[in-house]
Design a protein around this motif. Structure first.
Motif, PDB file in Angstrom:
ATOM      1  N   GLU A  32       0.815  -1.208   0.000  1.00 18.94           N
ATOM      2  CA  GLU A  32       0.000   0.000   0.000  1.00 18.94           C
ATOM      3  C   GLU A  32       0.857   1.271   0.000  1.00 18.94           C
ATOM      4  OE1 GLU A  32      -2.460   0.338   3.474  1.00 18.94           O
ATOM      5  OE2 GLU A  32      -3.616   1.979   2.641  1.00 18.94           O
ATOM      6  N   VAL A  33       1.882   1.265   0.847  1.00 20.91           N
ATOM      7  CA  VAL A  33       2.679   2.486   0.990  1.00 20.91           C
ATOM      8  C   VAL A  33       3.417   2.814  -0.302  1.00 20.91           C
ATOM      9  CG1 VAL A  33       4.595   3.531   2.240  1.00 20.91           C
ATOM     10  CG2 VAL A  33       2.867   2.222   3.480  1.00 20.91           C
ATOM     11  N   MET A  34       4.009   1.781  -0.905  1.00 20.48           N
ATOM     12  CA  MET A  34       4.734   2.027  -2.159  1.00 20.48           C
ATOM     13  C   MET A  34       3.776   2.465  -3.259  1.00 20.48           C
ATOM     14  SD  MET A  34       7.575   2.352  -3.612  1.00 20.48           S
ATOM     15  CE  MET A  34       9.044   1.465  -3.117  1.00 20.48           C
ATOM     16  N   THR A  35       2.574   1.894  -3.254  1.00 17.61           N
ATOM     17  CA  THR A  35       1.579   2.290  -4.250  1.00 17.61           C
ATOM     18  C   THR A  35       1.245   3.776  -4.106  1.00 17.61           C
ATOM     19  OG1 THR A  35       0.673   0.061  -4.256  1.00 17.61           O
ATOM     20  CG2 THR A  35      -0.746   1.810  -5.106  1.00 17.61           C
ATOM     21  N   ARG A  37       3.079   6.008  -2.725  1.00 12.72           N
ATOM     22  CA  ARG A  37       4.265   6.792  -3.034  1.00 12.72           C
ATOM     23  C   ARG A  37       4.426   6.978  -4.544  1.00 12.72           C
ATOM     24  NH1 ARG A  37      10.460   5.467  -1.138  1.00 12.72           N
ATOM     25  NH2 ARG A  37      11.269   6.295  -3.069  1.00 12.72           N
ATOM     26  N   ARG A  38       4.210   5.890  -5.276  1.00  7.14           N
ATOM     27  CA  ARG A  38       4.356   5.963  -6.728  1.00  7.14           C
ATOM     28  C   ARG A  38       3.307   6.910  -7.324  1.00  7.14           C
ATOM     29  NH1 ARG A  38       7.145   6.396 -11.188  1.00  7.14           N
ATOM     30  NH2 ARG A  38       6.342   5.239 -12.970  1.00  7.14           N
ATOM     31  N   GLU A  41       4.344  10.399  -6.643  1.00  8.41           N
ATOM     32  CA  GLU A  41       5.465  10.780  -7.508  1.00  8.41           C
ATOM     33  C   GLU A  41       4.955  11.143  -8.902  1.00  8.41           C
ATOM     34  OE1 GLU A  41       9.153   8.294  -7.219  1.00  8.41           O
ATOM     35  OE2 GLU A  41       8.604   7.837  -9.290  1.00  8.41           O
TER      36      GLU A  41
ATOM     37  N   PRO B 279       7.324  -0.381   5.866  1.00 11.89           N
ATOM     38  CA  PRO B 279       6.074   0.365   5.688  1.00 11.89           C
ATOM     39  C   PRO B 279       4.946  -0.222   6.530  1.00 11.89           C
ATOM     40  CG  PRO B 279       6.543  -0.960   3.741  1.00 11.89           C
ATOM     41  CD  PRO B 279       7.731  -1.077   4.638  1.00 11.89           C
ATOM     42  N   GLY B 281       1.139  -0.794   6.090  1.00  8.95           N
ATOM     43  CA  GLY B 281       0.050  -0.743   5.106  1.00  8.95           C
ATOM     44  C   GLY B 281      -0.882  -1.925   5.292  1.00  8.95           C
TER      45      GLY B 281
ATOM     46  N   ARG C 137      12.912  17.888  -9.548  1.00  5.33           N
ATOM     47  CA  ARG C 137      11.894  17.174  -8.779  1.00  5.33           C
ATOM     48  C   ARG C 137      12.485  16.662  -7.470  1.00  5.33           C
ATOM     49  NH1 ARG C 137      10.314  11.882  -8.584  1.00  5.33           N
ATOM     50  NH2 ARG C 137      11.517  11.205 -10.374  1.00  5.33           N
ATOM     51  N   ASP C 297       5.897  -3.426  -6.662  1.00  6.30           N
ATOM     52  CA  ASP C 297       6.399  -2.469  -5.679  1.00  6.30           C
ATOM     53  C   ASP C 297       7.898  -2.642  -5.488  1.00  6.30           C
ATOM     54  OD1 ASP C 297       3.770  -1.373  -5.079  1.00  6.30           O
ATOM     55  OD2 ASP C 297       3.369  -3.365  -4.278  1.00  6.30           O
TER      56      ASP C 297
END
Lengths: 317, 282, 502
Positions: A32-35, A37-38, A41, B279, B281, C137, C297
């Protein structure tokens, strides 16, 4: 070795609830967190000038201009169809939307209104939005909607069955509805706002694609949250993996809650950098929206004129 | 007729065994007034090499024990030291100390061991903590033993100096190669006899007696030593150890403070901080 | 420029119908961050004792924009006499003003500096990007906000140090000599200066030769913040200036971030002194991906881990260890993702990979990549249109890499990922640890117990599990083994600047 594209290539030989459970157990998980974050971005992409105009025009062409209300009338639907065909009256540089999306009752009205324009008629079915009825009744509804002249069917999955682990029920139902659709495009609504996690969204996406969905779609628009960019990214990645595994291309439709041109561009950025050119057409990506169109049109005008716009100059559908 | 006493041979302690120096050399340990107390092994560079090998081999296992377990072993050392209190007093007095001072020194060494024994399952709580980062992450920092430490033990007080520098090294899970006090090596060797009978796994502590001057360059430049406690080294030796340490970024401890420091910060000085992120999540 | 004969196709091999062929036809128009708000002087002196001073050497050197090779300004060369003046100013400030000042007052200065960095963030970000080549960025969203956060975090410690370490009466060390690298110029300055000032030390800092401008900008912030003269002093120049600074006899503390080779030299230079030393050196971080990981991921993490800041990151995940069972699939995904990276003008807001910091660094990367090809590893580079001027390197993957290849052993410090495989957790740990470095490691697996098992065994000061390249002022950062010692950030980082008596 080149194999013919086939959805079956990811499915077990014998389809049972146990074998589907094991198939879904192997589709992998989502962080979830990486999703998030992406997505954050990609939200920093700065889309200007020609690339912005291209995106906005593409967004118009990808739109399923939607009205799904109890108070919809033939008059309302005819207005919607007119708007879909020619979003800015008198301006042929603005393309038509992909489709209008209406309730079954209004399919004949819509079909008549868009006949010969290239705008398609999509109808929700399967006891939309809850889907709380048996499969035979849902199939009968879809057969009826097909007979009314719809080009595309937006069905809802049985979330209750999915959440209690009855994957076979979900799978079978989609298959039977796909059969009932014949050649029509079937969009499968996961109603992601009712699925607990991105892992569930990914599993439901895979199940819907394996069962025969031509598109997977986030939401009915009747549940909050509806479409989010995060859930869309998760579904796009499932689509990529499904294409890799089967050779079958499946489309994507975020629906509900996408109201601004800026939002739409952000979705297109995610699409562009996840699936790329092969999906950047109305054939493979749709926005399910009602109020989005006018904001997109206002932004196009702003690009044309360099002046901020007054909403009263854009017709209500 | 008087009974002839049986003298002890003072040997090295490497990998849980008591070998003589492979070089076959020895040197006389003398009291302050010049009396020869015993001949002890004069360790060579090869002995040092073997000691480092033994320490390396023992390190993962020692660090892998629970803190509770290491604490009990350190406490066991204290118990055994208490048991041989008089032996140490005798050796320290023989080397020239006053009996009262010798008694105090042995008691202090025992107490230091008890103090550090209790830290084994606590220092990580004092040196580690959760870090409140600005994002959806679990983030924690905790100390881990650095690995193999060389220790140049102070010349004096020979027993307390040794214990005070050794205990904070091994309590966290490091293993040690100790250069014992050159002028007073006997307490160090007798101490290893305690280690050998206190459930300290072989190789956790390795004791070399001999010429500090001769061994310092080999210790300094040894590529498989992760850090050196230079507290007991002369200024010239310290410089040499620092120079050698620079070859492979050794941790140099003992540049400040005193021989008998007792501090959780000292335990920390012989550890590395590891920070782990994950993380949060659904 | 790259040798295009080595460039392989961007499209992964396919056995089926639908293909994902990135990038799309939809090109993003250039969206250039204006450099208008930034004014760069023709020439910068040395910031000593609160004022700008001419270098005693009378010498200046040019600093260039690595994306255009244009000269931006001229920077003073500080010689021994200048370093001496700076150290003296820091000593005086320490004894007269900063040392005696209460923690609460020090805190207020640091809070004020944090706020001023926030206020002028855009200027600093643009300057950083122009001088160093990193994408706007990143300087806008990472470097400068993190730098402000570092001052804010440490400000709060300044009057709470007695609570930081049980039983320790907090005392500063005195004058800190700090030498920082060119990869995160302003952020590394913050990492160095914020904890030093919070704990009551004064500072002489030398920025890297190729990236002095944001440090010099910081001098004006110190000035505007009313920081007492001499508390922060800046000496510019090359390695010689740094060597003179760290070996100055009146320096109590040396903090260095940079290469392991230079770190070793500094440690040797300090032999015979009891100056407190902390070193944050090189790395060859292993990024370990298990077959049960959330693969997409993990791809994001791996890409970010090596292409963030052109790979000019000491903790970069430059070695990918991927479980054999998923190697081909994972590499396909990586290649596809690589093709979406936008390389080019660092001031373009859509640029992902900017310019290599210097010609020298570009040569080093090129040399190592050539060695990889010569050693027999398989190279992959997506097609990229690179600007004609400036220093550029296409994001690069190597597959079929052996542990013994130079590209698996040496720190490349560029956008180059070496991919190896492993079969089980034991082998992954062994391979990950088989390097003299020990700065960072990444682990991707959904199995919680395996994460903790791996985290225990990896010789690395920072272990990122199911994430990578995360930084925070509250989180200690630093290395095991030859990646250095001491920590920066968090409670632990304070120790580097405190006299604990040990």
């Amino acid at each position: 070795m080149t194999l013919a594209p086939s959805r079956d290539s990811v499915l077990p030989d014998r389809i049972t609830n146990a074998s589907l459970r094991s198939f879904l157990g192997g589709v992998g998980t989502v962080d979830e967190v990486m999703t998030h974050r992406r997505v954050a971005e990609l939200a920093t992409r700065s889309i200007k000038k020609d690339s912005k105009r291209a995106a906005l025009l593409t967004a118009v062409r990808m739109m399923d201009l939607t009205t799904l209300e109890g108070r919809d009338t033939p008059g309302k639907v005819r207005q919607l169809a007119a708007k879909a065909i020619r979003p800015i009256p008198g301006d042929p540089t603005i393309p038509s939307t992909a489709a209008v999306c209406v309730y079954p009752n209004l399919v004949p009205v819509a079909a008549e209104a868009v006949a010969g324009t290239g705008v398609r008629v999509a109808s929700v079915a399967t006891y939309f939005p809850s889907g709380q009825l048996g499969t035979p009744e849902k199939v009968a509804e879809v057969e009826h909607v097909v007979s009314l002249g719809a080009d595309e069917i937006d069905m809802v999955i049985d979330r209750g069955a999915f959440l209690r682990g009855d994957y076979l029920a979900v799978f079978d139902e989609i298959r039977r509805i796909k059969d009932a659709c014949g050649d029509l495009h079937l969009k499968v609504i996961l109603e992601t706002g009712e699925l607990a996690s991105y892992d569930d969204v990914r599993r439901a996406s895979m199940l819907a694609m394996a069962a025969g969905g031509d598109f997977i779609k986030t939401s009915t628009g009747k549940i909050s949250p509806a479409a989010t960019r995060e859930v869309t990214l998760v579904m796009l990645k499932a689509i990529a993996d499904f294409a890799d595994a089967t050779g079958v291309q499946v489309g994507m439709k975020p629906a509900g809650g996408i109201r601004t041109a800026k939002d739409a561009i952000r979705y297109l950025v995610i699409l562009n950098e996840t699936l790329g050119a092969g999906w950047m057409t109305p054939e493979w990506f749709r926005f399910g929206a009602s109020s989005l169109l006018n904001d997109v049109l206002m932004q196009i005008r702003w690009l044309d004129t360099g002046r901020y716009q007054d909403p009263d100059h854009f017709t209500e559908a | 007729m008087n009974r002839l006493d049986v003298r002890k041979t003072y040997k090295l302690y490497i990998g849980g065994k008591f070998p003589r120096s492979e070089s076959g050399r020895s040197y006389p340990a003398k009291s302050t007034d010049g009396e020869v107390l015993a001949r002890v092994s004069l360790a060579s560079r090869k002995d040092l090499r073997m000691a480092v090998e033994a320490a390396r081999q023992a390190q993962a296992g020692w660090a892998g024990l629970t803190g509770y377990n290491r604490g009990q072993i350190l406490y066991r050392i204290a118990e055994m030291l208490e048991d041989r209190h008089d032996t140490f007093v005798g050796q320290i007095v023989a080397a020239g100390a006053k009996p009262r001072a010798a008694t105090d020194e042995v008691s202090a060494a025992i107490d230091a061991l008890v103090w550090y024994a209790g830290w084994a399952d606590k220092f990580a709580q004092v040196h580690g903590n959760l870090n409140p980062v600005a994002g959806p992450y679990f983030n924690i920092s905790a100390p881990e033993p650095t690995g193999v430490f060389g220790i140049v033990a102070p010349d004096a007080p020979a027993l307390l100096g040794l214990v005070a520098r050794l205990a904070p090294v091994i309590v966290s899970g490091n293993t040690a190669v100790v250069l014992a006090s050159e002028p007073s090596p006997m307490p160090a060797i007798t101490f290893t006899e305690i280690l050998a009978t206190s459930d300290v796994p072989p190789g956790v502590v390795n004791m070399l007696t001999g010429s500090t001057e001769e061994l310092v360059p080999w210790l300094a430049d040894h590529g498989d030593v992760d850090g050196i406690d230079v507290m007991g080294a002369s200024p010239q030796q310290r410089k040499r150890l620092q120079e050698g340490g620079a070859l492979d970024i050794k941790r140099i401890v003992g540049l400040r403070g005193s021989v008998v420091d007792r501090s959780p910060q000292l335990i920390g000085a012989f550890t590395e901080t590891k920070t782990v992120w994950h993380p949060k999540g659904r | 420029m790259q040798d295009t004969s080595k460039v392989t196709d961007t499209t992964p091999a396919k056995t089926t119908g639908a293909t994902i062929d990135l990038p799309g036809d939809w090109r993003y128009a250039p969206s250039r961050q204006s450099s208008a708000p930034v004014t760069i002087a023709d020439r910068y002196g040395l910031f000593i004792n609160g004022g700008w001073q001419r270098p005693a050497s009378g010498e200046w050197f040019p600093t260039i924009n690595p994306s255009t090779e244009e000269t931006l300004s001229e920077i003073a060369v500080a010689d021994g006499a200048d370093v001496g003046r700076a150290v003296k100013a820091a000593r005086n400030a320490y004894e007269e003003v900063w040392g005696p000042m209460s923690g609460t007052e020090r805190a207020k200065y640091l809070f004020r500096i944090a706020r001023m960095i926030q206020e002028r963030a855009r200027e600093i970000a643009v300057l950083e990007t122009m001088d160093g080549g990193k994408p706007i960025r990143e300087s806008r969203d990472f470097d400068i906000p993190q730098a402000a956060a570092h001052f804010f975090y440490h400000a709060g410690w300044a009057d709470k140090l007695e609570y930081a370490f049980p039983g320790i009466d907090p005392k500063p060390l005195g004058v800190a000599a700090q030498v920082i690298p060119w990869n995160f110029p302003f952020l590394m300055l913050a990492w160095k200066i914020a904890p030093a000032l919070a704990t009551g030390n004064t500072v002489v800092l030398k920025p890297a030769e190729t990236t002095s401008l944001t440090a010099l900008f910081f001098a004006s912030i110190c000035d505007e913040a009313g920081l007492p003269p001499g508390v922060v002093n800046l000496v510019t120049g090359a390695g010689e200036t740094g060597a003179g600074l760290v070996s100055h006899p009146d320096v109590d503390k040396v903090a260095f971030t940079g290469s392991t080779a230079v770190g070793k030299r500094i440690q040797a230079d300090l032999a015979g002194t009891s100056k407190k030393l902390t070193l944050e050196l090189g790395g060859k971080g292993a990024h370990i991906v298990f077959d049960d990981a959330a693969l997409d991921d993990a791809v994001e993490g791996v890409v970010n881990g090596i292409f963030f800041n052109q790979g000019h990151v000491c903790c970069a995940g430059s070695r990918l260890l991927v479980q054999e069972t998923i190697h081909d699939r994972f590499v396909d995904k990586l290649k596809r993702r690589l093709a979406t990276l936008r390389v080019g003008d660092p001031l373009d807001k859509n640029t992902d990979v900017g310019a290599i910091n210097s010609r020298a660094q570009l040569d080093k990367i090129t040399d190592l990549v050539e060695s990889g090809v010569a050693d027999g590893a398989e190279i992959f580079q997506p097609r990229c249109d690179l600007p004609e001027r400036g220093f550029w390197f296409v994001p690069t993957l190597f597959t079929d890499v052996s542990q013994s290849h130079r590209i698996a052993q040496e720190e490349i410090f560029g956008p180059v990922l070496s991919i190896l495989t492993f079969r089980d957790p034991e082998e992954a740990v062994t391979k990950a640890n088989n390097t003299p470095y020990g700065l960072s490691a990444g682990v991707w697996t959904q199995k919680g117990s395996r994460i903790l098992w791996m985290a225990d065994r990896l010789d690395a000061g920072v272990v990122w599990a199911n994430t990578f390249n995360q930084f925070d002022p509250a989180s200690p950062f630093g290395g095991y083994k030859e990646s250095g010692f001491g920590r920066e950030g968090g409670r632990h980082g304070l120790l580097a600047y405190m006299d604990t008596g040990i």
